[in-house]
Design a protein around this motif. Structure first.
Motif, PDB file in Angstrom:
ATOM      1  N   LEU A 145       0.819  -1.210   0.000  1.00 10.74           N
ATOM      2  CA  LEU A 145       0.000   0.000   0.000  1.00 10.74           C
ATOM      3  C   LEU A 145       0.859   1.269   0.000  1.00 10.74           C
ATOM      4  N   LYS A 146       2.057   1.197   0.596  1.00  9.83           N
ATOM      5  CA  LYS A 146       2.926   2.376   0.662  1.00  9.83           C
ATOM      6  C   LYS A 146       3.861   2.482  -0.539  1.00  9.83           C
ATOM      7  N   SER A 147       3.847   1.466  -1.394  1.00  9.89           N
ATOM      8  CA  SER A 147       4.826   1.376  -2.471  1.00  9.89           C
ATOM      9  C   SER A 147       4.738   2.547  -3.454  1.00  9.89           C
ATOM     10  N   PRO A 148       5.891   3.198  -3.726  1.00 10.09           N
ATOM     11  CA  PRO A 148       5.941   4.234  -4.759  1.00 10.09           C
ATOM     12  C   PRO A 148       6.394   3.644  -6.099  1.00 10.09           C
ATOM     13  N   ALA A 149       6.629   2.321  -6.136  1.00 11.54           N
ATOM     14  CA  ALA A 149       7.214   1.676  -7.317  1.00 11.54           C
ATOM     15  C   ALA A 149       6.143   1.118  -8.241  1.00 11.54           C
ATOM     16  N   LYS A 150       6.546   0.829  -9.481  1.00  8.36           N
ATOM     17  CA  LYS A 150       5.638   0.227 -10.455  1.00  8.36           C
ATOM     18  C   LYS A 150       5.298  -1.201 -10.062  1.00  8.36           C
ATOM     19  N   SER A 198      23.113   9.523  13.440  1.00 11.20           N
ATOM     20  CA  SER A 198      24.168  10.156  14.243  1.00 11.20           C
ATOM     21  C   SER A 198      24.982   9.148  15.047  1.00 11.20           C
ATOM     22  N   LYS A 199      24.441   7.928  15.222  1.00 13.02           N
ATOM     23  CA  LYS A 199      25.157   6.885  15.950  1.00 13.02           C
ATOM     24  C   LYS A 199      25.990   6.005  15.017  1.00 13.02           C
ATOM     25  N   GLY A 200      25.998   6.345  13.737  1.00 15.11           N
ATOM     26  CA  GLY A 200      26.746   5.545  12.778  1.00 15.11           C
ATOM     27  C   GLY A 200      26.020   4.289  12.354  1.00 15.11           C
ATOM     28  N   GLU A 201      24.702   4.249  12.566  1.00 16.14           N
ATOM     29  CA  GLU A 201      23.909   3.063  12.238  1.00 16.14           C
ATOM     30  C   GLU A 201      23.110   3.294  10.957  1.00 16.14           C
ATOM     31  N   MET A 202      22.953   2.239  10.191  1.00 20.35           N
ATOM     32  CA  MET A 202      22.111   2.327   9.004  1.00 20.35           C
ATOM     33  C   MET A 202      20.652   2.413   9.418  1.00 20.35           C
ATOM     34  N   GLN A 203      19.924   3.287   8.751  1.00 15.95           N
ATOM     35  CA  GLN A 203      18.498   3.383   9.007  1.00 15.95           C
ATOM     36  C   GLN A 203      17.774   3.491   7.673  1.00 15.95           C
ATOM     37  N   ILE A 204      16.532   3.042   7.650  1.00  8.43           N
ATOM     38  CA  ILE A 204      15.758   3.080   6.409  1.00  8.43           C
ATOM     39  C   ILE A 204      14.580   4.024   6.588  1.00  8.43           C
ATOM     40  N   LYS A 205      13.997   4.440   5.464  1.00  9.83           N
ATOM     41  CA  LYS A 205      12.839   5.323   5.483  1.00  9.83           C
ATOM     42  C   LYS A 205      11.650   4.555   4.945  1.00  9.83           C
ATOM     43  N   SER A 206      10.754   4.187   5.825  1.00 10.28           N
ATOM     44  CA  SER A 206       9.613   3.364   5.439  1.00 10.28           C
ATOM     45  C   SER A 206       8.792   4.035   4.339  1.00 10.28           C
ATOM     46  N   GLY A 207       8.488   3.243   3.307  1.00 10.48           N
ATOM     47  CA  GLY A 207       7.663   3.748   2.215  1.00 10.48           C
ATOM     48  C   GLY A 207       8.408   4.556   1.177  1.00 10.48           C
ATOM     49  N   ALA A 208       9.703   4.767   1.385  1.00  6.60           N
ATOM     50  CA  ALA A 208      10.504   5.541   0.434  1.00  6.60           C
ATOM     51  C   ALA A 208      10.940   4.659  -0.730  1.00  6.60           C
ATOM     52  N   PRO A 209      11.392   5.247  -1.824  1.00  5.81           N
ATOM     53  CA  PRO A 209      11.904   4.442  -2.937  1.00  5.81           C
ATOM     54  C   PRO A 209      13.061   3.555  -2.485  1.00  5.81           C
ATOM     55  N   ILE A 210      13.134   2.363  -3.047  1.00  8.33           N
ATOM     56  CA  ILE A 210      14.228   1.437  -2.762  1.00  8.33           C
ATOM     57  C   ILE A 210      15.395   1.755  -3.692  1.00  8.33           C
ATOM     58  N   TYR A 211      16.600   1.809  -3.110  1.00  9.18           N
ATOM     59  CA  TYR A 211      17.814   2.003  -3.895  1.00  9.18           C
ATOM     60  C   TYR A 211      18.729   0.800  -3.706  1.00  9.18           C
ATOM     61  N   ASN A 212      19.383   0.398  -4.759  1.00 10.01           N
ATOM     62  CA  ASN A 212      20.432  -0.618  -4.683  1.00 10.01           C
ATOM     63  C   ASN A 212      21.638   0.087  -4.079  1.00 10.01           C
ATOM     64  N   GLU A 237      15.472  -4.096 -12.639  1.00 12.47           N
ATOM     65  CA  GLU A 237      15.475  -3.411 -11.340  1.00 12.47           C
ATOM     66  C   GLU A 237      14.495  -2.255 -11.287  1.00 12.47           C
ATOM     67  N   GLN A 238      14.195  -1.674 -12.446  1.00  7.47           N
ATOM     68  CA  GLN A 238      13.437  -0.425 -12.452  1.00  7.47           C
ATOM     69  C   GLN A 238      12.007  -0.571 -11.964  1.00  7.47           C
ATOM     70  N   GLY A 239      11.487  -1.798 -11.958  1.00  8.51           N
ATOM     71  CA  GLY A 239      10.140  -1.983 -11.446  1.00  8.51           C
ATOM     72  C   GLY A 239      10.034  -1.742  -9.950  1.00  8.51           C
ATOM     73  N   PHE A 240      11.153  -1.941  -9.226  1.00  2.84           N
ATOM     74  CA  PHE A 240      11.071  -1.801  -7.764  1.00  2.84           C
ATOM     75  C   PHE A 240      12.177  -0.945  -7.153  1.00  2.84           C
ATOM     76  N   THR A 241      13.195  -0.560  -7.934  1.00  2.00           N
ATOM     77  CA  THR A 241      14.236   0.318  -7.398  1.00  2.00           C
ATOM     78  C   THR A 241      14.279   1.628  -8.179  1.00  2.00           C
TER      79      THR A 241
END
Length: 386
Positions: A145-150, A198-212, A237-241
């Motif tokens: 439902l949150k997907s911005p991808a094709k 700021s802690k040097g940890e990877m974080q993701i953004k829910s619902g944002a475009p996926i990047y390789n 890849e372009q269908g989802f990234t």
């Protein structure tokens, strides 16, 4: 009427409870490695060395032979990689000037970690992902439902466990970099707009475009900023990234010198080198690839984006895919950016019905050596920098 709705409510509760119990049982657990079975290592692995040790450091391409079982837990994944790092340590090939490069998408299949054990026994990736969706229905539909991808379904699959994937990926490669005291270019992983907090940890953004996304870990285990995101995703890849900004190509300072990182197809486009020209001492390229028959087959042309103006499109279907890699990717374009050393490392393994047979391209003084396909075994390639 009230009794009717009460019965319906009770039935729904029972069905939901039964579903949750089913979805949570039979899953691979950390350090129990799924069905108490460690990954099956290929006893055979190849070691290739190029150049002479000048004391300036080395680029080490690792093509670990990975299977679905390798991804059943983060523990299994780390053990699968440690096998190759231990070989290097035993031969004294790792120093603080070593740059270890892993293949593209190596972190992405952590999406299968801690899933039902039946997933790792499936014959095809389609069946495996179908089972995974069924046991994660609510997370899947949330991502859908949150997907911005094709391709909303594929996006939802890689979105449903993105936060956990990012943590496991960082945990594994941070540990390896720290233990073996080397710099690691950790292939890549598909994540929704990942960043470093700021802690040097990877974080993701829910619902944002996926990047390789590729991540570089320093020999202290910390992430070297910024993250690298693929600029030119191919058709599959372009269908989802999404495509990243071409102005964001960084150069990393390492103990072996200034390093450029391009993800697979990016190495085919002159725009990807704009920010690298006269700034990098060497370049590394994590790639995925396919069965070697694709490498040997007729080249179908540029994939995903229009061919650059310097490409001879009459080469389409006239030269092989492998010849096109030599003519239009790192081999040609790195030299124009004044980069004369590097390595392109492809995936190898057997993940369900995906059986990539990776090659390695070694760039030395503007000359490229192409190693044969790594079929049914892992490989380590050591290039001494000059």
């Amino acid at each position: 009427m009230k009794k009717f709705f009460l019965r319906i409510g009770i039935m729904i509760v029972i069905l939901l409870s039964a579903y949750f119990i089913w979805s949570l049982t039979g899953r691979a657990k950390e350090k129990e490695t799924g069905w108490s079975k460690l990954p099956e290592f290929k006893a055979r692995f190849e070691y290739v060395e190029a150049g002479i040790d000048s004391g300036k450091g080395n680029i080490i391409g690792i093509q670990p032979y990975l299977t679905a079982t390798s991804y059943s837990t983060a523990f299994n994944f780390e053990v699968s990689l440690r096998f190759y790092f231990e070989q290097l340590k035993r031969e004294n090939k790792l120093t603080d000037k070593s740059i270890v490069v892993l293949p593209e998408y190596i972190g992405t299949w952590l999406v299968a970690a801690n899933e039902k054990e039946t997933i790792y026994k499936q014959e095809t990736i389609e069946k495996a992902m179908t089972t995974m969706v069924r046991s994660n229905l609510f997370s899947f539909f949330y991502g859908y439902l949150k997907s911005p991808a094709k391709d909303k379904s594929k996006y939802a699959i890689f979105h449903l466990k993105a936060e956990k994937m990012a943590k496991q990926y960082q945990q594994v490669f941070s540990t390896l970099a720290k233990v073996y005291k080397c710099t690691i270019v950790a292939g890549s992983i598909a994540l929704p707009d990942a960043s470093i907090n700021s802690k040097g940890e990877m974080q993701i953004k829910s619902g944002a475009p996926i990047y390789n996304t590729s991540v570089v870990f320093g020999n202290d285990g910390e992430i070297l900023s910024p993250l690298i995101k693929k600029l030119f995703p191919i058709d599959d890849e372009q269908g989802f990234t999404a495509a990243a900004d071409t102005e964001l190509q960084p150069v990393f300072t390492t103990k072996a010198g200034k390093m450029a990182v391009l993800i697979c197809a990016d190495s085919w486009y002159p725009q990807a080198y704009n920010n690298l020209t006269n700034k990098a001492d060497f370049i590394v390229v994590p790639s995925l690839g396919d069965k070697d028959s694709v490498w040997l087959a007729a080249w179908k042309g540029y994939n995903g984006f229009k061919a650059p103006v310097d490409v001879d499109t009459t080469d389409y279907k006239k030269i092989s895919e492998g010849d096109a890699w030599l003519k239009y990717s790192m081999n040609k374009r790195a030299a124009t950016a004044n980069i004369h050393q590097g390595m392109n490392v492809f995936f190898t393994g057997s993940l369900w019905d995906m059986k990539p047979e990776g090659r390695v391209l070694i760039l030395q003084n503007d000359s490229t050596t192409v190693l044969p396909a790594s079929v049914g075994k892992g490989r380590i390639v050591n290039l001494y920098l000059q």
